[in-house]
Write a protein that holds these residues in place. Structure first.
Motif, PDB file in Angstrom:
ATOM      1  N   THR A 292       0.914  -1.206  -0.031  1.00 29.59           N
ATOM      2  CA  THR A 292      -0.081  -0.070  -0.127  1.00 29.59           C
ATOM      3  C   THR A 292       0.946   1.257  -0.096  1.00 29.59           C
ATOM      4  O   THR A 292       0.433   2.299  -0.733  1.00 29.59           O
ATOM      5  N   HIS A 293       1.940   1.207   0.824  1.00 33.50           N
ATOM      6  CA  HIS A 293       2.712   2.257   0.906  1.00 33.50           C
ATOM      7  C   HIS A 293       3.746   2.577  -0.405  1.00 33.50           C
ATOM      8  O   HIS A 293       3.662   3.748  -0.787  1.00 33.50           O
ATOM      9  N   LEU A 294       4.162   1.546  -1.156  1.00 31.29           N
ATOM     10  CA  LEU A 294       4.662   1.650  -2.117  1.00 31.29           C
ATOM     11  C   LEU A 294       3.875   1.952  -3.383  1.00 31.29           C
ATOM     12  O   LEU A 294       4.413   2.933  -4.323  1.00 31.29           O
ATOM     13  N   CYS A 295       2.403   1.710  -3.455  1.00 33.29           N
ATOM     14  CA  CYS A 295       1.478   2.129  -4.488  1.00 33.29           C
ATOM     15  C   CYS A 295       1.356   3.651  -4.372  1.00 33.29           C
ATOM     16  O   CYS A 295       1.542   4.312  -5.381  1.00 33.29           O
ATOM     17  N   GLN A 296       1.290   4.030  -3.091  1.00 26.66           N
ATOM     18  CA  GLN A 296       1.050   5.762  -2.721  1.00 26.66           C
ATOM     19  C   GLN A 296       2.321   6.199  -3.173  1.00 26.66           C
ATOM     20  O   GLN A 296       2.042   7.473  -3.864  1.00 26.66           O
ATOM     21  N   MET A 297       3.520   5.646  -2.821  1.00 27.85           N
ATOM     22  CA  MET A 297       4.671   6.448  -3.349  1.00 27.85           C
ATOM     23  C   MET A 297       4.812   6.609  -4.696  1.00 27.85           C
ATOM     24  O   MET A 297       5.090   7.686  -5.293  1.00 27.85           O
ATOM     25  N   LEU A 298       4.520   5.598  -5.694  1.00 29.62           N
ATOM     26  CA  LEU A 298       4.419   5.748  -7.005  1.00 29.62           C
ATOM     27  C   LEU A 298       3.369   6.401  -7.526  1.00 29.62           C
ATOM     28  O   LEU A 298       3.506   7.594  -8.521  1.00 29.62           O
ATOM     29  N   ARG A 299       2.032   6.974  -7.032  1.00 24.70           N
ATOM     30  CA  ARG A 299       1.175   7.942  -7.212  1.00 24.70           C
ATOM     31  C   ARG A 299       1.666   8.999  -7.011  1.00 24.70           C
ATOM     32  O   ARG A 299       1.595  10.218  -7.712  1.00 24.70           O
TER      33      ARG A 299
ATOM     34  N   ILE B 279       9.554  -7.461   1.295  1.00 26.46           N
ATOM     35  CA  ILE B 279       9.607  -5.730   1.317  1.00 26.46           C
ATOM     36  C   ILE B 279      10.907  -5.076   0.797  1.00 26.46           C
ATOM     37  O   ILE B 279      10.489  -4.201  -0.036  1.00 26.46           O
ATOM     38  N   LEU B 280      11.848  -5.469   1.480  1.00 23.51           N
ATOM     39  CA  LEU B 280      13.158  -4.937   0.923  1.00 23.51           C
ATOM     40  C   LEU B 280      13.453  -4.717  -0.766  1.00 23.51           C
ATOM     41  O   LEU B 280      13.678  -3.770  -1.339  1.00 23.51           O
ATOM     42  N   SER B 281      12.945  -5.972  -1.346  1.00 24.91           N
ATOM     43  CA  SER B 281      13.279  -6.298  -2.731  1.00 24.91           C
ATOM     44  C   SER B 281      12.326  -5.261  -3.316  1.00 24.91           C
ATOM     45  O   SER B 281      12.718  -4.676  -4.391  1.00 24.91           O
ATOM     46  N   LEU B 282      11.049  -5.244  -3.066  1.00 23.98           N
ATOM     47  CA  LEU B 282      10.097  -4.427  -3.705  1.00 23.98           C
ATOM     48  C   LEU B 282      10.199  -3.084  -3.596  1.00 23.98           C
ATOM     49  O   LEU B 282      10.010  -2.394  -4.604  1.00 23.98           O
ATOM     50  N   THR B 283      10.591  -2.646  -2.521  1.00 27.93           N
ATOM     51  CA  THR B 283      11.098  -1.280  -2.327  1.00 27.93           C
ATOM     52  C   THR B 283      12.071  -0.923  -3.264  1.00 27.93           C
ATOM     53  O   THR B 283      12.124   0.144  -4.049  1.00 27.93           O
ATOM     54  N   GLU B 284      13.194  -1.392  -3.504  1.00 26.75           N
ATOM     55  CA  GLU B 284      14.334  -1.257  -4.545  1.00 26.75           C
ATOM     56  C   GLU B 284      13.706  -1.181  -5.812  1.00 26.75           C
ATOM     57  O   GLU B 284      13.972  -0.442  -6.687  1.00 26.75           O
ATOM     58  N   LEU B 285      12.911  -2.090  -6.216  1.00 26.27           N
ATOM     59  CA  LEU B 285      12.318  -2.110  -7.575  1.00 26.27           C
ATOM     60  C   LEU B 285      11.433  -0.966  -7.715  1.00 26.27           C
ATOM     61  O   LEU B 285      11.674  -0.442  -8.758  1.00 26.27           O
ATOM     62  N   CYS B 286      10.643  -0.711  -6.776  1.00 28.06           N
ATOM     63  CA  CYS B 286       9.651   0.391  -7.093  1.00 28.06           C
ATOM     64  C   CYS B 286      10.476   1.733  -7.207  1.00 28.06           C
ATOM     65  O   CYS B 286      10.232   2.625  -7.937  1.00 28.06           O
ATOM     66  N   ASN B 287      11.419   1.979  -6.468  1.00 29.74           N
ATOM     67  CA  ASN B 287      12.458   3.026  -6.378  1.00 29.74           C
ATOM     68  C   ASN B 287      13.205   2.997  -7.803  1.00 29.74           C
ATOM     69  O   ASN B 287      13.328   4.122  -8.511  1.00 29.74           O
TER      70      ASN B 287
END
Length: 363
Positions: A251-258, A282-290
């Motif tokens: 949820t946090h990563l989706c909001q960050m992308l938006r 979580i750590l891996s997905l955070t890096e990919l979204c960044n």
């Protein structure tokens, strides 16, 4: 893919505004109507088209200018409109652009006075050139309406800026509170332990000085136990900071992308996983979204979650322009996190950039 800085939100907003600025030029369609409806010499047509070159320059100048200097391109737009009016009454379109920038850049009293000045100019042009009074009547109505639309747009931008500032202050406050919490937790965990370690070490030193080796050895053994317990408590605390649950993290990563201007679609779901696995995901997905934010240059992203008989599959796909990839420390770190779990990271660039994490069932 990790060597470029994350673009700032303001940069994304500016890029979006620049794109919309080109769209707004569609209003120049009214400028061309007289060229098609009236019979006029070729040089009138050519001159009308030539005037558009300095107008477009002034238009983007006004679009990017701060309010203090916006009067310069606005006055030039008005001058161009006045000069072309004798041969093309479609100049009303140029006057409306000037009206918008007046409303957008100045306070209501100044904007109102300036719009009255424009109305006077239109009236004088109509009387001096013998143009039908409709020119002045319609012109005054148009620039007034568009001018007040500019005022409304300025209010919207100011409200958005204030909201962004408020959100930034809230984030800063949350960060400060989190730091205080971490400091408090570490103090509670380590304060007593470090005091005990200090006392035990001092006692062991004195016992050794007195030749009481057995008692000193016992104190050192207790000191070792305290140190191990303290290390374990620190690891548990740090793990707790990192682990907030996969659903909450997504949820946090989706909001960050938006927040970075991307349209995000989250589809599917995953069964509950052990904390250590969720932490690595979580750590891996955070890096990919960044990385998506840094390098995709796209405006949409899809995160798909699925559970198969073989294990878990998470894919992140965006519509960006990335066609070459040089793996840096971030992607290498993801592979190193997944390797002990038997997981893999695969990357595809055609037709769209896609990152896929696959994790086998943990038996």
């Amino acid at each position: 893919m990790d060597k470029y800085p994350i673009p700032h939100t303001l940069d994304i907003e500016r890029a979006t505004e620049d794109k919309l600025a080109w769209v707004y030029l569609i209003n120049l369609g009214f400028y061309f109507i007289p060229l098609f409806l009236q019979t006029m010499p070729t040089w009138h047509i050519v001159l009308s088209l030539v005037v558009l070159v300095p107008f477009i320059y002034c238009y983007f100048w006004a679009h990017r200018s701060p309010s203090k200097t916006a009067y310069q391109p606005i006055l030039l737009i008005i001058a161009l409109a006045c000069l072309i009016t004798p041969i093309n009454i479609g100049s009303l379109s140029l006057f409306t652009f000037a009206g918008f920038f007046i409303g957008f850049n100045y306070s209501l009293p100044k904007a109102f006075a300036s719009l009255i000045g424009l109305a006077v100019i239109l009236t004088l042009l109509s009387l001096t050139l013998g143009i039908h009074y409709y020119f002045a009547v319609y012109g005054v109505a148009l620039i007034t309406g568009v001018g007040f639309f500019g005022v409304a747009e300025r209010k919207r931008v100011e409200a958005k800026r204030a909201q962004r500032q408020s959100q930034q202050e809230i984030r800063q406050l949350a960060t400060m509170l989190e730091r205080e919490r971490i400091a408090r937790d570490l103090h509670d965990i380590m304060g007593h332990s470090l005091s005990s370690i200090s006392l035990k070490a001092e006692l062991a030193r004195k016992l050794l000085a007195k030749g009481q080796a057995d008692q000193a050895s016992a104190e050192l053994a207790e000191l070792e136990t305290i140190a191990r317990d303290s290390l374990s408590q620190i690891r548990q605390t740090v793990s707790g900071y990192k682990h907030k649950g996969l659903d909450a993290a997504l949820t946090h990563l989706c909001q960050m992308l938006r927040d970075k201007g991307m349209a995000v679609t989250l589809s599917g779901e995953l069964p509950s996983q052990p904390q250590e696995i969720e932490t690595q995901l979580i750590l891996s997905l955070t890096e990919l979204c960044n990385n998506v934010v840094r390098h995709s240059q796209g405006d949409s992203c899809n995160i798909d979650l699925s559970a198969t008989p073989q294990g878990l599959r998470i894919s992140i796909t965006d519509n960006g322009k990335l066609r070459q990839l040089s793996e840096g420390n971030g992607l290498t770190g993801i592979r190193e996190r997944l390797r002990p779990l038997g997981g893999t990271l695969s990357i595809g660039l055609e037709p769209n950039p896609q990152f896929i994490i696959e994790l086998p069932n943990q038996g």
